[in-house]
Write a protein that holds these residues in place. Structure first.
Motif, short mmCIF file in Angstrom:
data_model
loop_
_atom_site.label_atom_id
_atom_site.label_comp_id
_atom_site.label_asym_id
_atom_site.label_seq_id
_atom_site.Cartn_x
_atom_site.Cartn_y
_atom_site.Cartn_z
N VAL A 32 0.85 -1.20 0.00
CA VAL A 32 0.00 0.00 0.00
C VAL A 32 0.88 1.24 0.00
CG1 VAL A 32 -1.86 1.23 1.15
CG2 VAL A 32 -1.76 -1.26 1.27
N GLY A 33 0.63 2.14 -0.97
CA GLY A 33 1.36 3.40 -1.03
C GLY A 33 0.89 4.39 0.02
N GLU A 34 1.61 5.49 0.12
CA GLU A 34 1.32 6.48 1.16
C GLU A 34 0.09 7.32 0.86
OE1 GLU A 34 2.81 6.80 4.07
OE2 GLU A 34 4.05 5.06 3.58
N GLU A 35 -0.28 7.46 -0.41
CA GLU A 35 -1.40 8.32 -0.76
C GLU A 35 -2.72 7.74 -0.25
OE1 GLU A 35 -1.51 10.16 -4.71
OE2 GLU A 35 0.29 8.99 -5.17
N ARG A 36 -3.63 8.62 0.11
CA ARG A 36 -4.99 8.21 0.47
C ARG A 36 -5.96 9.07 -0.34
NH1 ARG A 36 -2.35 4.84 1.86
NH2 ARG A 36 -2.06 3.86 3.90
N PRO A 37 -6.20 8.69 -1.59
CA PRO A 37 -6.97 9.55 -2.51
C PRO A 37 -8.45 9.60 -2.16
CG PRO A 37 -5.63 7.90 -3.68
CD PRO A 37 -5.69 7.50 -2.25
N CYS A 38 -9.07 10.69 -2.58
CA CYS A 38 -10.53 10.84 -2.59
C CYS A 38 -10.88 11.36 -3.97
CB CYS A 38 -10.97 11.81 -1.50
SG CYS A 38 -12.76 12.10 -1.46
#
Length: 277
Positions: free
Chosen positions: A190-196
Motif C-alpha cells: 500500500v502506497g502512502e497516498e490516500r486519494p478521494c
C-alpha cells in the motif's frame, strides 16, 4: 496437520491424479475457482488487488472447514475482464468471449472428471455479469455440473454495517474498503497516498445510478483522474481486519452449507460425522 499442509490438500494442482479421482467421485465434490483481475487500483494499491483478496479469503475459509469435506480450489485466474479501467497503465483485459470460452472449457474438464459443483469465486465487480453468463452457458452444456458464480463482497452478513455512508453507496473502487483490507493483508503493498476521487462527471441523472437498480455502463475515466472511485482517507488496518474476519466466516458458512446440501439433486447425503460443524 499444519496450516500449510492443510492448504496444500485443498489445491487441486498439488495433488496426484488418483487423489483427485477419488475426491471427485465423492458425494457433493466441489471445486472453487478464484477470479481476480490485473487492473489499476488508484495510485496506492497494486494491480493485482482483487486476486490477492480472492485467494486470501478463499484459503482462510477453506482452512476453517472440516478437513474431510470434498472441496478443492484451482489456481487463481489473475487476468479477467476489465475494460472499464483501460487508459490507466498496467490494466489488462481479456475479451468477453474468451472468458466465457475459458470457463466452459475448464468446466467441461471438471465435469468429465466427476466433480459435481464449480464455484466461480470472483473478487472483481466488473466481471460479475460476464461470469454469470459464462456459468449459465457451462451449465447448459454440462447439466450434471452445478455452477455457482459468486462475488466476494456479496453474501457474507455484516459487511455493510462496517462501512459508513457515503462510502457504502459510492465507494466503488480503491476507496475505504479495499484500502483497509489491503492494509490488513499486505500493508507493504500500500502506497502512502490516500486519494478521494471519483465524481468529476457530476451526479447521475435522476433515477439512475452508477450501480444499482438502473445502472450506467460507466468507465473509470468518466469519473476519476486517479483511478479511485471513493474515499480512502479513513482507511485502516483495523477496519481491514474486521472486514476480513466477516468475509472469511461468511464464506466458510456458505461452503459448509453447500457441501452438506444435496442441491440440486435428490441424492441423499451421507450421515454427518461426529464433531462436524
Amino acid at each position: 496437520m499444519s496450516s500449510e499442509a492443510m492448504e496444500s490438500r485443498r489445491h487441486l494442482q498439488q495433488l496426484a491424479w488418483p487423489q483427485v479421482e477419488q475426491l471427485a467421485a465423492r458425494w457433493g465434490s466441489t471445486v472453487v475457482w478464484p477470479w481476480g483481475a490485473v487492473e489499476q487500483h488508484g495510485p496506492h494499491l497494486p494491480l493485482g488487488t482483487d486476486g490477492l483478496f480472492a485467494e486470501r479469503v478463499l484459503d482462510a475459509a477453506l482452512a476453517a472447514l472440516d478437513a474431510d469435506l470434498p472441496i478443492l480450489r484451482l489456481p487463481l485466474q489473475s487476468i479477467g475482464f476489465s475494460p472499464e479501467h483501460r487508459g490507466f497503465c498496467g490494466t489488462l483485459s481479456l475479451p468477453p468471449g474468451l472468458v466465457i470460452d475459458q470457463v466452459v472449457a475448464v468446466g467441461r474438464e471438471l465435469a468429465a472428471t466427476g466433480f459435481r459443483r464449480l464455484v466461480l469465486f470472483n473478487a472483481h465487480g466488473g466481471q460479475i455479469a460476464l461470469l454469470q453468463t459464462a456459468a449459465r452457458q457451462l451449465r447448459a452444456e454440462c447439466p450434471e455440473l452445478v455452477v455457482l458464480p459468486c462475488f466476494l463482497w456479496s453474501g457474507p452478513e455484516g459487511i455493510a454495517e462496517l462501512i459508513p455512508e457515503p462510502e457504502r453507496s459510492v465507494g466503488l473502487h480503491a476507496g475505504l474498503v479495499e484500502t483497509s483490507l489491503m492494509l490488513h493483508l499486505a500493508p507493504e503493498l500500500v502506497g502512502e497516498e490516500r486519494p478521494c476521487d471519483g465524481r468529476k462527471a457530476g451526479p447521475s441523472p435522476a433515477g439512475w445510478s452508477l450501480e444499482g437498480a438502473a445502472p450506467l455502463a460507466w468507465l473509470t475515466q468518466d469519473l476519476s483522474d486517479s483511478g479511485v472511485i471513493g474515499d480512502a482517507r479513513g482507511a485502516s488496518a483495523a477496519l481491514g481486519a474486521q472486514l476480513f474476519e466477516r468475509l472469511v466466516e461468511g464464506w466458510r458458512q456458505r461452503f459448509d452449507v453447500l457441501l452438506r446440501s444435496p442441491w440440486p439433486t435428490t441424492e441423499t447425503p451421507p450421515p454427518s460425522r461426529t464433531g462436524a460443524r
